[in-house]
Design an enzyme around this catalytic site. Structure first.
Site, PDB file in Angstrom:
ATOM      1  N   CYS A   8     -10.390  -8.583  16.353  1.00  9.13           N
ATOM      2  CA  CYS A   8      -9.369  -8.610  15.296  1.00  9.13           C
ATOM      3  C   CYS A   8      -9.852  -7.975  14.002  1.00  9.13           C
ATOM      4  O   CYS A   8     -10.931  -8.267  13.518  1.00  9.13           O
ATOM      5  CB  CYS A   8      -8.954 -10.050  15.017  1.00  9.13           C
ATOM      6  SG  CYS A   8      -7.797 -10.169  13.631  1.00  9.13           S
TER       7      CYS A   8
ATOM      8  N   LYS B 205      -2.959   4.679   7.021  1.00 10.99           N
ATOM      9  CA  LYS B 205      -3.055   5.080   8.432  1.00 10.99           C
ATOM     10  C   LYS B 205      -2.655   6.527   8.586  1.00 10.99           C
ATOM     11  O   LYS B 205      -1.653   6.944   8.022  1.00 10.99           O
ATOM     12  CB  LYS B 205      -2.072   4.254   9.267  1.00 10.99           C
ATOM     13  CG  LYS B 205      -2.478   2.840   9.530  1.00 10.99           C
ATOM     14  CD  LYS B 205      -1.457   2.213  10.484  1.00 10.99           C
ATOM     15  CE  LYS B 205      -1.387   0.719  10.339  1.00 10.99           C
ATOM     16  NZ  LYS B 205      -1.018   0.244   9.005  1.00 10.99           N
TER      17      LYS B 205
ATOM     18  N   CYS C  38      -8.172 -12.656  18.989  1.00  7.17           N
ATOM     19  CA  CYS C  38      -8.716 -11.484  19.643  1.00  7.17           C
ATOM     20  C   CYS C  38     -10.114 -11.252  19.096  1.00  7.17           C
ATOM     21  O   CYS C  38     -10.320 -11.294  17.881  1.00  7.17           O
ATOM     22  CB  CYS C  38      -7.812 -10.289  19.354  1.00  7.17           C
ATOM     23  SG  CYS C  38      -6.065 -10.701  19.582  1.00  7.17           S
TER      24      CYS C  38
ATOM     25  N   CYS D 157      -2.995 -17.755  14.605  1.00  9.23           N
ATOM     26  CA  CYS D 157      -2.469 -16.952  15.715  1.00  9.23           C
ATOM     27  C   CYS D 157      -2.416 -17.825  16.971  1.00  9.23           C
ATOM     28  O   CYS D 157      -3.066 -18.871  17.039  1.00  9.23           O
ATOM     29  CB  CYS D 157      -3.379 -15.762  16.001  1.00  9.23           C
ATOM     30  SG  CYS D 157      -3.607 -14.693  14.586  1.00  9.23           S
TER      31      CYS D 157
ATOM     32  N   ARG E 237       0.821  -1.205   0.000  1.00  9.00           N
ATOM     33  CA  ARG E 237       0.000   0.000   0.000  1.00  9.00           C
ATOM     34  C   ARG E 237       0.858   1.259   0.000  1.00  9.00           C
ATOM     35  O   ARG E 237       0.478   2.285  -0.523  1.00  9.00           O
ATOM     36  CB  ARG E 237      -0.905  -0.008   1.240  1.00  9.00           C
ATOM     37  CG  ARG E 237      -1.815   1.163   1.320  1.00  9.00           C
ATOM     38  CD  ARG E 237      -2.950   0.924   2.283  1.00  9.00           C
ATOM     39  NE  ARG E 237      -2.498   0.857   3.652  1.00  9.00           N
ATOM     40  CZ  ARG E 237      -3.300   0.605   4.686  1.00  9.00           C
ATOM     41  NH1 ARG E 237      -4.571   0.360   4.481  1.00  9.00           N
ATOM     42  NH2 ARG E 237      -2.823   0.569   5.902  1.00  9.00           N
ATOM     43  N   TYR E 238       2.022   1.173   0.667  1.00  4.59           N
ATOM     44  CA  TYR E 238       2.944   2.307   0.701  1.00  4.59           C
ATOM     45  C   TYR E 238       4.187   1.883  -0.076  1.00  4.59           C
ATOM     46  O   TYR E 238       4.624   0.728   0.034  1.00  4.59           O
ATOM     47  CB  TYR E 238       3.367   2.618   2.136  1.00  4.59           C
ATOM     48  CG  TYR E 238       2.223   2.809   3.107  1.00  4.59           C
ATOM     49  CD1 TYR E 238       1.490   3.989   3.122  1.00  4.59           C
ATOM     50  CD2 TYR E 238       1.889   1.797   4.010  1.00  4.59           C
ATOM     51  CE1 TYR E 238       0.465   4.160   4.020  1.00  4.59           C
ATOM     52  CE2 TYR E 238       0.851   1.972   4.913  1.00  4.59           C
ATOM     53  CZ  TYR E 238       0.136   3.156   4.918  1.00  4.59           C
ATOM     54  OH  TYR E 238      -0.877   3.320   5.813  1.00  4.59           O
TER      55      TYR E 238
ATOM     56  N   ASP F 130     -10.671  -0.872  14.457  1.00  3.42           N
ATOM     57  CA  ASP F 130     -11.162  -0.927  13.078  1.00  3.42           C
ATOM     58  C   ASP F 130     -12.603  -1.421  13.020  1.00  3.42           C
ATOM     59  O   ASP F 130     -13.100  -2.059  13.953  1.00  3.42           O
ATOM     60  CB  ASP F 130     -10.260  -1.856  12.244  1.00  3.42           C
ATOM     61  CG  ASP F 130      -8.882  -1.245  12.031  1.00  3.42           C
ATOM     62  OD1 ASP F 130      -8.821  -0.072  11.634  1.00  3.42           O
ATOM     63  OD2 ASP F 130      -7.881  -1.944  12.272  1.00  3.42           O
TER      64      ASP F 130
ATOM     65  N   ARG G  15      -8.574  -8.538  11.157  1.00  7.14           N
ATOM     66  CA  ARG G  15      -8.506  -9.517  10.060  1.00  7.14           C
ATOM     67  C   ARG G  15      -9.288 -10.778  10.418  1.00  7.14           C
ATOM     68  O   ARG G  15      -8.967 -11.871   9.972  1.00  7.14           O
ATOM     69  CB  ARG G  15      -7.052  -9.909   9.784  1.00  7.14           C
ATOM     70  CG  ARG G  15      -6.219  -8.783   9.269  1.00  7.14           C
ATOM     71  CD  ARG G  15      -5.077  -9.292   8.376  1.00  7.14           C
ATOM     72  NE  ARG G  15      -4.311  -8.158   7.906  1.00  7.14           N
ATOM     73  CZ  ARG G  15      -3.167  -7.752   8.464  1.00  7.14           C
ATOM     74  NH1 ARG G  15      -2.624  -8.425   9.468  1.00  7.14           N
ATOM     75  NH2 ARG G  15      -2.554  -6.700   8.000  1.00  7.14           N
TER      76      ARG G  15
ATOM     77  N   ASP H 108      -6.760   3.704  10.697  1.00  6.91           N
ATOM     78  CA  ASP H 108      -6.545   3.119   9.379  1.00  6.91           C
ATOM     79  C   ASP H 108      -7.812   3.421   8.576  1.00  6.91           C
ATOM     80  O   ASP H 108      -8.886   2.903   8.898  1.00  6.91           O
ATOM     81  CB  ASP H 108      -6.314   1.609   9.514  1.00  6.91           C
ATOM     82  CG  ASP H 108      -5.351   1.107   8.465  1.00  6.91           C
ATOM     83  OD1 ASP H 108      -5.455   1.567   7.314  1.00  6.91           O
ATOM     84  OD2 ASP H 108      -4.514   0.256   8.793  1.00  6.91           O
TER      85      ASP H 108
ATOM     86  N   ARG I  79       7.335  -0.065   1.727  1.00  3.71           N
ATOM     87  CA  ARG I  79       7.192  -1.218   2.604  1.00  3.71           C
ATOM     88  C   ARG I  79       6.006  -2.081   2.206  1.00  3.71           C
ATOM     89  O   ARG I  79       5.026  -1.589   1.685  1.00  3.71           O
ATOM     90  CB  ARG I  79       7.048  -0.776   4.065  1.00  3.71           C
ATOM     91  CG  ARG I  79       5.922   0.216   4.344  1.00  3.71           C
ATOM     92  CD  ARG I  79       6.336   1.121   5.504  1.00  3.71           C
ATOM     93  NE  ARG I  79       5.255   1.916   6.073  1.00  3.71           N
ATOM     94  CZ  ARG I  79       4.868   3.101   5.586  1.00  3.71           C
ATOM     95  NH1 ARG I  79       5.421   3.593   4.483  1.00  3.71           N
ATOM     96  NH2 ARG I  79       3.915   3.777   6.189  1.00  3.71           N
TER      97      ARG I  79
END
Ligand SMILES: *Cc1c(COP(=O)(O)O)cnc(C)c1O
Ligand code: SF4
Length: 346
Positions: free
Chosen positions: A110, A317, A107, A103, A90-91, A273, A112, A310, A94
């Protein structure tokens, strides 16, 4: 004391973490969103406290079945910027490399949550991994690779060493950053072998630890982080602002102090999010700004994260304040306004 990761509503009921009368409803939740609570986190939960902040992060609730209209399965728009499977670019300088989708804990908030877990996306096949590395090698503007997932630290040290060895062959990549909850939620996984695997290449390696409540930084968690930092790996702290977990100044201050005492520099405080079924966790942005103001000035500058949002749709972000400068007036940490530059006295 539980010795195994709890992965089903039945296991949660057996451990006394949910009411057996909620079993049927929570089985519907678990069919949609993965459940896992490691022994280290299960042990931290005070089952007699209905508002326990550790339980709130990991124990499923029926509220997760209710998505609000503004919530989305891809809240930060990863898909819009994925040139090959497992890479989000996206950037310019990076990329995210999502090597696995499992995981150590799941969470409940989460971002995602539709992609992670045993029923989520499959781990990258060897061919997809080759394609991901080929993409990174073919884009000389990529300076940093952010290994995320899922949680990359549940990969074996052998697989992490392989990843690092492959990245070390790409000259333009100078920095490798791992995003993980493992040092806190499963500290025993931070072994000498894992640390050695991270040191396989000459790249600068950073580890960003996601933790949301000061109690997560147990003595064992702090010792695991010390193994990384003592090996020359700088650590950053990432937290999500969560209603009922850390949305009060005392808890937020204690969390940031716990990071810094562990030699972890608080990096981002994420506004929660718009992931499906997570409304109960979200604060408003003005509430987040008020919390940031409450810790500015009163708490060491080392303890100040940047509060970020974000932007839904993959727009990136950005810091969301609070702002202290308003035209030619600036507010001090106590909220008093001053002219800047100072008006000359007559
Ligand atoms: C968050 C994120 C990054 C990392 O952003 P930093 O501001 O460098 O921490 C990179 N790529 C994507 C797609 C992200 O979502
Ligand atoms: S560890 Fe990270 S990716 Fe995994 S469930 Fe938690 S927030 Fe999501």
């Amino acid at each position: 004391m539980t010795l195994q990761t709890l992965r089903t509503p039945q296991a949660l009921a057996d451990a006394g973490l949910i009411d057996p009368t909620d079993l049927a409803a929570l089985q519907r939740v678990a069919a949609q969103y993965a459940v896992a609570i490691t022994p280290a986190m299960a042990e931290l939960i005070d089952a007699t406290d209905p508002a326990d902040p550790i339980a709130r992060q990991f124990v499923p609730t029926e509220a997760e079945l209710h998505a609000t209209p503004e919530e989305s399965a891809d809240p930060i728009g990863d898909d819009a910027h994925s040139p090959v499977e497992g890479v989000v670019h996206r950037y310019a300088d990076r990329v995210l490399l999502k090597a696995n989708h499992a995981c150590a804990v799941y969470c409940r908030f989460c971002f995602r949550r539709e992609m992670v877990g045993p029923d989520g996306l499959r781990p990258l096949t060897p061919r997809q991994l080759d394609a991901a590395f080929a993409y990174i090698a073919g884009h000389s503007e990529i300076w940093e690779v952010i290994v995320t997932g899922g949680d990359p630290f549940i990969l074996s040290p052998r697989r992490i060493a392989d990843l690092m060895a492959r990245l070390s062959r790409i000259d333009h990549v100078k920095v490798v950053r791992f995003h993980t909850r493992v040092p806190a939620v499963d500290p025993a996984r931070i072994t000498e072998a894992l640390v050695a695997a991270l040191k396989t290449s000459d790249k600068a390696v950073y580890v960003a630890l996601h933790a949301d409540h000061p109690r997560e930084l147990t003595p064992a968690a702090r010792a695991a982080c010390a193994r990384l930092v003592d090996a020359g790996i700088p650590m950053l702290g990432q937290s999500v602002l969560l209603r009922g977990v850390n949305d009060d100044p005392t808890t937020l201050e204690a969390l940031m102090r716990a990071f810094v005492e562990t030699r972890i520099k608080p990096y981002y405080l994420h506004h929660a999010d718009l992931a499906p079924g997570t409304a109960a966790f979200r604060t408003t942005i003005p509430e987040g700004q008020a919390l940031m103001k409450a810790i500015r000035g009163r708490v060491s500058g080392l303890c100040q994260p940047t509060y970020v949002l974000d932007i839904p749709g993959g727009h990136g972000k950005v810091p969301v304040g609070p702002a202290y400068l308003d035209g030619d007036e600036v507010q001090d940490p106590a909220g008093v306004r001053h002219a800047y530059p100072p008006r000359s006295s007559p």
